[in-house]
Design a protein around this motif. Structure first.
Motif, short mmCIF file in Angstrom:
data_model
loop_
_atom_site.label_atom_id
_atom_site.label_comp_id
_atom_site.label_asym_id
_atom_site.label_seq_id
_atom_site.Cartn_x
_atom_site.Cartn_y
_atom_site.Cartn_z
N THR A 95 0.84 -1.19 0.00
CA THR A 95 0.00 0.00 0.00
C THR A 95 0.88 1.24 0.00
O THR A 95 0.55 2.26 -0.59
N GLY A 96 2.03 1.12 0.67
CA GLY A 96 3.06 2.17 0.67
C GLY A 96 4.29 1.67 -0.07
O GLY A 96 4.41 0.48 -0.35
N PRO A 97 5.23 2.57 -0.38
CA PRO A 97 6.42 2.15 -1.11
C PRO A 97 7.37 1.29 -0.28
O PRO A 97 7.34 1.34 0.95
N ASN A 98 8.22 0.52 -0.96
CA ASN A 98 9.28 -0.24 -0.31
C ASN A 98 10.24 0.76 0.35
O ASN A 98 10.59 1.77 -0.25
N LEU A 99 10.67 0.49 1.57
CA LEU A 99 11.49 1.44 2.32
C LEU A 99 12.96 1.05 2.40
O LEU A 99 13.73 1.70 3.12
N SER A 109 10.68 9.10 -5.25
CA SER A 109 11.52 8.80 -6.41
C SER A 109 11.32 7.40 -7.00
O SER A 109 11.93 7.07 -8.01
N ASP A 110 10.48 6.58 -6.40
CA ASP A 110 10.24 5.24 -6.92
C ASP A 110 9.19 5.33 -8.05
O ASP A 110 8.02 5.57 -7.80
N LEU A 119 3.25 14.89 -2.20
CA LEU A 119 4.55 14.25 -1.96
C LEU A 119 5.37 14.24 -3.24
O LEU A 119 6.58 14.46 -3.21
N SER A 120 4.72 14.00 -4.39
CA SER A 120 5.43 13.99 -5.67
C SER A 120 6.09 15.33 -5.96
O SER A 120 7.16 15.39 -6.54
N SER A 121 5.43 16.42 -5.56
CA SER A 121 5.97 17.75 -5.86
C SER A 121 6.79 18.33 -4.70
O SER A 121 7.27 19.45 -4.79
N HIS A 122 6.95 17.56 -3.62
CA HIS A 122 7.64 18.08 -2.44
C HIS A 122 9.10 18.40 -2.71
O HIS A 122 9.61 19.43 -2.30
#
Length: 199
Positions: A95-99, A109-110, A119-122
């Motif tokens: 559900t969330g990205p691999n950390l 960046s994934d 978050l994409s534009s942060h």
């Protein structure tokens, strides 16, 4: 330069050296107690004043907390995150990205994960400080985040979790330098003493 001026210079140097020794002794005394199993560091506590404004008591810096962080406790904190995040190198997103390798990595960046617009534009990287802010309250950092995690209020728990995440890398990011922070504070104190003496 007359002898009075030389006396002021010597007094400033000696005062600075004594101040550095005192800071070293005091800060060195904090760490053994913490390693002994007690949580001797104060944490930020908000108290209301008479006019209703919150006053935050400052605790140790993030660098100080990371220097004594407990990776095993951090692994236990991460149990709350396992439902959404994988941590294996090359692992799939949940559900969330691999950390895996998150510290030092660019934010959002994934390319295989669909991040929220905020978050994409942060921009920026996942530094120790940025991750600490994120883990405190994700929605305060990025209001439209889809992450439902409310955050960790206790600074020592965040430091433990960040220390654990640091281990999930082939080349862990260097820890912030506590000594440099102490030396900077000592330099500021010496400058203040010199200014007092010169006046």
């Amino acid at each position: 330069m007359d002898s009075f001026e030389w006396n002021k210079v010597f007094a400033a140097v000696i005062s600075g050296a004594l101040l550095i020794m005192v800071i070293s002794t005091v800060s060195g005394g904090l760490f053994p107690e913490y390693h002994g199993g007690t949580t001797g560091f104060p944490v930020e506590v908000a108290e209301a004043t008479a006019n209703g404004e919150a006053v935050v008591e400052e605790g140790p810096s993030l660098a100080e907390l990371l220097a004594v962080a407990d990776v095993d406790r951090g692994a236990r904190e991460f149990a709350k995150c396992r439902a959404c995040h994988s941590i294996n190198e090359g692992g799939k997103n949940g559900t969330g990205p691999n950390l895996y390798g998150i510290l030092g990595k660019a934010i959002a960046s994934d390319a295989t994960f669909n991040y929220s617009g905020g978050l994409s534009s942060h921009g920026g990287n996942w530094t120790y400080e940025t991750l600490d802010v994120w883990l405190t309250a994700p929605k305060k950092m990025v209001s439209d985040t889809s992450m439902s995690f409310a955050g960790l209020r206790k600074a020592d728990k965040r430091a433990n979790l960040i220390a654990y995440l640091r281990t999930l890398s082939n080349s862990p990011l260097a820890l912030p330098d506590v000594v440099a922070q102490v030396e900077e504070a000592a330099d500021d104190a010496v400058s203040a003493v010199e200014e007092i003496i010169s006046n």
